[in-house]
Design a protein around this motif. Structure first.
Motif, PDB file in Angstrom:
ATOM      1  N   LYS A 149     -69.741  -4.722 -36.958  1.00  0.00           N
ATOM      2  CA  LYS A 149     -68.555  -4.595 -35.933  1.00  0.00           C
ATOM      3  C   LYS A 149     -68.853  -5.391 -34.750  1.00  0.00           C
ATOM      4  N   ILE A 150     -68.153  -6.366 -34.484  1.00  0.00           N
ATOM      5  CA  ILE A 150     -68.274  -7.546 -33.496  1.00  0.00           C
ATOM      6  C   ILE A 150     -67.711  -6.850 -31.996  1.00  0.00           C
ATOM      7  N   LEU A 151     -68.513  -6.898 -31.110  1.00  0.00           N
ATOM      8  CA  LEU A 151     -68.136  -6.472 -29.792  1.00  0.00           C
ATOM      9  C   LEU A 151     -68.088  -7.683 -28.870  1.00  0.00           C
ATOM     10  N   ARG A 152     -66.806  -8.353 -28.541  1.00  0.00           N
ATOM     11  CA  ARG A 152     -66.906  -9.541 -27.650  1.00  0.00           C
ATOM     12  C   ARG A 152     -67.166  -8.879 -26.229  1.00  0.00           C
ATOM     13  N   LYS A 153     -67.691  -9.928 -25.177  1.00  0.00           N
ATOM     14  CA  LYS A 153     -67.831  -9.688 -23.967  1.00  0.00           C
ATOM     15  C   LYS A 153     -66.367  -9.835 -23.445  1.00  0.00           C
TER      16      LYS A 153
END
Length: 315
Positions: free
Chosen positions: A59-63
């Protein structure tokens, strides 16, 4: 029973290493759920493209676009807020886990409800002519005081990569302090160890990569480190009294660290104040001498860089 762990990987421009970090987590033989959270700090290279290639396994959490700060604390905190599993661990994006790590360390939580955290040994690695060579990062001799007082007792005992925590410890003590450009991890480990029991797992579970010099998320100037450490240890002394802790060794080491940070360059002043500290805590000074003796023996062994197979009995 603990049936899942969230592994938080903060990343900033680590296209050379992020794939190995993620793969080392996904290849674990852990029987529960493994939630891999890639928390990005605004990478401009191919780091997120590589992470996305793993599909739904991560799961990618972008800034957020409105986030103006940068640093590892806010990036890890972003992962903590999104983590869903009962156990939490962290892995720096240039490092990696060794096989079997999560299965071994998480097992200790199953029958010990009082346990708040566990940590294992760490290896460090560097590449020479394309080949990985390793040596121990963690001290050979681990004392009870090291386990009870991580960070406070001495360096090279605990590392971000070597920990696993119960999720509820963060609910009580909070997250990483984002105002610290350095020492934010040690500050949190101290706050957790003040209120939760921990154990040491005697095996090598993770690897810390050195001498690559890319994608650094912290500001490691000597003045910044010294200033942050002084404030962190002073705050720890304040909490010590507020919480009513009864550990003279912890207090001795906290005051020792503060004196060293403030007066280390002024040898005479430091020496006089250190003598007063020794008079106040003579038994704990003798413990420090004992620890120093073992550290001298370790240095005399001068462990050479070796192939990973050399450490196979403790992996």
């Amino acid at each position: 029973m603990n049936n899942g762990i969230s592994v938080i990987i903060p990343v900033y421009n680590r296209e050379l290493f992020i794939k190995e970090a993620i793969q080392s987590v996904l290849s674990q033989d852990y029987e529960g759920i493994i939630e891999v959270l890639i928390s990005d700090d605004g990478s401009t290279d191919r780091s997120l493209i590589i992470a996305e290639s793993f599909g739904e396994k991560v799961k990618i959490l972008r800034k957020p676009k409105n986030c103006l700060t940068q640093g590892v604390s806010s990036t890890r905190n972003r992962g903590l807020r999104e983590a869903t599993q009962p156990l939490i661990s962290f892995l720096d994006s240039d490092d990696f886990y060794l096989s079997g790590h999560l299965k071994k360390i998480c097992k200790d939580f199953e029958n010990n409800a009082e346990l708040g955290f566990a940590f294992c040994r760490l290896l460090e690695v560097k590449e020479v002519n394309g080949e990985k060579i390793y040596k121990p990062w963690t001290h050979k001799k681990i004392f009870k005081g090291d386990i009870k007082n991580p960070v406070v007792s001495r360096c090279k005992i605990v590392h971000t990569n070597s920990f696993v925590f119960r999720r509820e410890v963060f609910d009580l003590v909070g997250h990483f302090n984002e105002k610290y450009p350095n020492g934010e991890d040690g500050d949190l480990w101290m706050r957790i160890s003040e209120q939760f029991k921990g154990i040491f797992c005697n095996y090598y579970g993770a690897v810390y990569r050195i001498e690559h010099g890319t994608g650094q998320l912290t500001n490691n100037t000597s003045d910044s480190i010294n200033s942050c450490n002084t404030e962190i240890f002073k705050n720890a002394v304040i909490r010590f009294h507020k919480l009513g802790l009864m550990d003279s060794y912890r207090m001795f080491e906290l005051k020792h660290q503060i004196l060293h940070n403030e007066f280390g360059s002024k040898g005479y002043v430091y020496y006089i104040r250190y003598l007063n500290l020794i008079r106040q805590y003579p038994l704990d000074f003798l413990r420090r001498i004992r620890i120093g003796f073992y550290e001298i023996l370790e240095k005399k062994e001068s462990m050479r860089w070796k192939d990973l197979r050399h450490f196979s009995e403790k992996i």
